[in-house]
Design a protein around this motif. Sequence first.
Motif, short mmCIF file in Angstrom:
data_model
loop_
_atom_site.label_atom_id
_atom_site.label_comp_id
_atom_site.label_asym_id
_atom_site.label_seq_id
_atom_site.Cartn_x
_atom_site.Cartn_y
_atom_site.Cartn_z
N VAL A 7 28.06 47.19 -7.92
CA VAL A 7 28.18 46.36 -6.71
C VAL A 7 29.65 46.06 -6.49
CG1 VAL A 7 27.55 44.17 -5.63
CG2 VAL A 7 25.90 45.37 -7.11
N VAL A 9 32.49 44.04 -4.65
CA VAL A 9 32.62 42.75 -3.99
C VAL A 9 34.08 42.55 -3.58
CG1 VAL A 9 32.18 40.27 -4.16
CG2 VAL A 9 30.78 41.87 -5.47
N ALA A 31 26.62 38.64 -3.27
CA ALA A 31 26.94 39.50 -4.42
C ALA A 31 25.88 39.38 -5.50
CB ALA A 31 28.31 39.14 -4.97
N TYR A 35 23.55 42.33 -6.75
CA TYR A 35 23.59 42.65 -8.17
C TYR A 35 22.18 42.61 -8.79
CZ TYR A 35 24.05 41.87 -13.17
OH TYR A 35 23.88 41.94 -14.53
N GLY A 94 28.65 44.84 -1.63
CA GLY A 94 28.06 43.58 -2.07
C GLY A 94 27.50 42.71 -0.97
#
Length: 196
Positions: A7, A9, A31, A35, A94
Amino acid sequence: MLRLAAVLVTPAMGEAAPPGVDRHEFLLALAEDTYEIVAGLDLVEPVILAAGVDGLDDIAWPGTRVLRVPEPATPARAFAALQPYGEEAVVISGDAPDLPPLLIGKLFRELGRASIAVCPAEGGGAVAMAARLPFPEWAVAGLDEADVAGRLRGQAPGRRMVATGPGWHRLRAPGDIARLDPGLEGWENTRALLSA
């Protein structure tokens, strides 16, 4: 084969926060939900890629790598950070807290015939990109470019080196929150923050 689901971000992902909601808190909720999607996948190792964002260690499960990526966080830089840890990887933006896990699986499947696979985003750009590692040197396109797959196909040395899977949406502006389906499971952190 070791597969990674990462992910990515970045600070810009807080820009979809609606009025009255703290941008950083909103970014962390997005996020964490994104995740949670990758952490629940079988046969992949979850990773968080942090590009100028702090506090991501707090959302990771024990044992999850949180890797720093220099800004601007291009796919090439993201995949380079992942290269020591696997053979195939997917980088997920994200800001896709309700992404169906099946779409990530489809990207990995496409890597059986292509070097890169893209999950296009509604409104342009990409939700996710998968590649065999190391990431191809010829591939120069960002997740926010209007036609990521088209640009990559124009750069690829062969016609079938870039595949696309089904598309999805990202939350890039406050109006995008309307795309979240309350009937879909998941995105608990974002849901809780929006309803507070």
